[in-house]
Motif scaffolding. Structure first.
Motif, PDB file in Angstrom:
ATOM      1  N   HIS A  21       0.766  -1.259   0.000  1.00 19.26           N
ATOM      2  CA  HIS A  21       0.000   0.000   0.000  1.00 19.26           C
ATOM      3  C   HIS A  21       0.794   1.305   0.000  1.00 19.26           C
ATOM      4  O   HIS A  21       1.761   1.398   0.629  1.00 19.26           O
ATOM      5  CB  HIS A  21      -0.884   0.081   1.221  1.00 19.26           C
ATOM      6  N   ASP A  82      -1.522   0.817  -6.277  1.00 17.43           N
ATOM      7  CA  ASP A  82      -2.872   0.258  -6.119  1.00 17.43           C
ATOM      8  C   ASP A  82      -3.927   1.034  -6.894  1.00 17.43           C
ATOM      9  O   ASP A  82      -5.080   0.601  -7.003  1.00 17.43           O
ATOM     10  CB  ASP A  82      -3.262   0.179  -4.646  1.00 17.43           C
ATOM     11  N   THR A  89      -8.909   5.744  -0.858  1.00 21.26           N
ATOM     12  CA  THR A  89      -8.127   5.236   0.266  1.00 21.26           C
ATOM     13  C   THR A  89      -8.840   5.509   1.584  1.00 21.26           C
ATOM     14  O   THR A  89      -8.800   4.685   2.505  1.00 21.26           O
ATOM     15  CB  THR A  89      -6.725   5.876   0.279  1.00 21.26           C
ATOM     16  N   THR A 133       1.762   4.414  -2.199  1.00 19.31           N
ATOM     17  CA  THR A 133       0.311   4.489  -2.177  1.00 19.31           C
ATOM     18  C   THR A 133      -0.114   5.517  -1.129  1.00 19.31           C
ATOM     19  O   THR A 133       0.662   5.886  -0.248  1.00 19.31           O
ATOM     20  CB  THR A 133      -0.305   3.124  -1.833  1.00 19.31           C
TER      21      THR A 133
END
Length: 463
Positions: A21, A82, A89, A133
């Protein structure tokens, strides 16, 4: 140099323990921020947790995470590997935070690889960035807010880059002061691909000397080893700390502070900003000795000096952070914008004001204004009024040429100039030379498209 091993990218749900992530950014919690993270369990205050050695627990308190989330949102960074943006998110965090937090505390969390992005530099080369991410940027920012108040006060006073309350101007002023004092030879050191060559083992060792928290060390090691995705393929990374994450500048200072402390102990006059370091001495002979010493010091950290860009030379012939130095009347050392920075400025202005953009003058100015204000703020220490005036004149000359290009046809030029109050002979003569954009925009047109005209449009003055 990086050591790469190709790995297959494994699909997975962002935010889940053990998956990849996240980015980074600043401040306190707002209502909107709290709305995103309001379900996070309270874990005590950061101050009390840090005081008992629980730095990771302190980083994961609700208050600290809310401040970190606000910073990440303010930075408006791009999505990582991602593909999830800020809002997506936030949804993942609301649903999966208890599991993510537990994986962080137990050491099972696995950061996502960073997404490789190449950013063009003014000289035509490219700089590699690694975009984490959004979730990883949040976690890194939360760590930074806890670690920086502990680690930053231990850094050398000669280090100015990416530190609270310090900026590039401080480094330039320090350099000017050293030269004013008579140390007019500079040992200008440029590290070759610094962020790509950071040795993980050495960095972790230096970090352990400053903080005693196995959970934090383990998590930072995981971020260093997370890998980088390029063209859909993930490469394992055994060297380097990718630029683009919130922790990278702090980690870079942790490593380079070792050299700073050695130079400081020996009484050298120097200024460092990130991986740019200038040492000021009284003679070329002394400079050569210092350069040899720096090769050894950086070599001990497995870093290399870029010999092509480094030199022992007159301080008046080198640039530092975009500035050059010169001597005014009375032997006062002053600052100027370096020639390369001026060339980069003009190249960027040409890019922002391309004639084929199909935009109105108002739109051109709207796009130009933030860059001009930022450039003026950064180079505001330059003590060269004539250069500022020349840049202003060049910029207005270019904008006049663009305005003629937009009007293009002689009839349109004549009509628009009359609307702006031009005299009959001026409007006719300018319209008659409609194809000579650059030459035509530097003479009679000045009497119509005046400085006041551009002031009304909102074009900032540099002088």
């Amino acid at each position: 140099m990086q050591s790469h091993k190709v790995m297959r990218q494994m699909p997975g749900q962002p935010g889940r323990a053990g998956r990849r992530h996240g980015e980074a950014g600043p401040d306190t919690a707002s209502g909107e921020t709290a709305g995103t993270l309001h379900e996070l369990p309270a874990t005590g205050s950061a101050k009390s947790a840090a005081g008992t050695g629980g730095l990771l627990e302190a980083a994961l308190t609700r208050q600290n995470l809310q401040a970190a989330w606000k910073r990440v949102k303010a930075n408006k960074g791009a999505a990582g590997v991602d593909g999830l943006d800020i809002e997506q998110t936030a949804s993942v965090i609301r649903q999966q935070w208890p599991d993510i937090r537990q994986s962080l505390l137990t050491g099972k969390y696995r950061p996502s690889p960073v997404r490789k992005v190449m950013i063009p530099k003014p000289d035509g080369s490219q700089r590699e960035l690694g975009i984490p991410t959004v979730l990883d940027r949040l976690i890194q920012q939360a760590l930074l807010q806890v670690l920086q108040p502990i680690i930053d006060p231990t850094f050398s006073k000669h280090s100015h880059g990416f530190r609270p309350g310090r900026r590039a101007h401080d480094a330039v002023n320090a350099a000017r002061g050293y030269v004013q004092s008579g140390k007019r030879v500079v040992v200008d050191v440029d590290l070759a691909k610094f962020f790509d060559r950071v040795n993980h083992d050495i960095l972790i060792d230096r970090l352990k000397r400053r903080i005693d928290d196995a959970g934090v060390i383990r998590l930072i090691r995981a971020y260093l080893n997370a890998g980088i995705m390029d063209g859909g393929v993930v490469f394992d990374r055994h060297l380097g700390t990718p630029q683009g994450g919130p922790l990278s500048p702090l980690l870079a200072n942790v490593l380079l502070d070792e050299v700073d402390k050695v130079l400081e102990a020996r009484g050298y006059s120097f200024a460092r900003y990130a991986d740019d370091c200038n040492v000021y001495v009284g003679s070329t002979k002394a400079g050569v000795r210092v350069m040899a010493y720096l090769r050894k010091l950086y070599g001990d950290l497995k870093l290399q000096i870029n010999e092509a860009k480094s030199a022992v030379a007159s301080a008046f012939g080198r640039k530092f952070l975009g500035y050059a130095l010169w001597v005014a009347k009375g032997k006062e050392v002053k600052c100027a914008v370096a020639h390369k920075a001026l060339d980069n400025f003009k190249a960027r202005i040409r890019q922002l004001t391309r004639r084929t953009g199909g935009r109105s003058m108002e739109q051109v100015v709207e796009k130009l204004r933030p860059y001009l204000l930022g450039w003026k703020a950064y180079f505001g220490m330059a003590q060269t009024p004539k250069v500022w005036r020349e840049l202003d004149e060049w910029l207005r000359h270019r904008l006049r040429a663009i305005q003629l290009w937009h009007w293009r046809r002689p009839r349109t030029i004549y009509r628009e100039l009359k609307v702006l109050g031009a005299k009959e002979n001026v409007a006719r003569q300018v319209a008659g030379n409609s194809r000579r954009w650059w030459r035509n925009s530097d003479r009679l047109l000045k009497t119509v498209l005046t400085i006041a005209y551009f002031d009304r449009l909102g074009v900032p003055r540099l002088s």
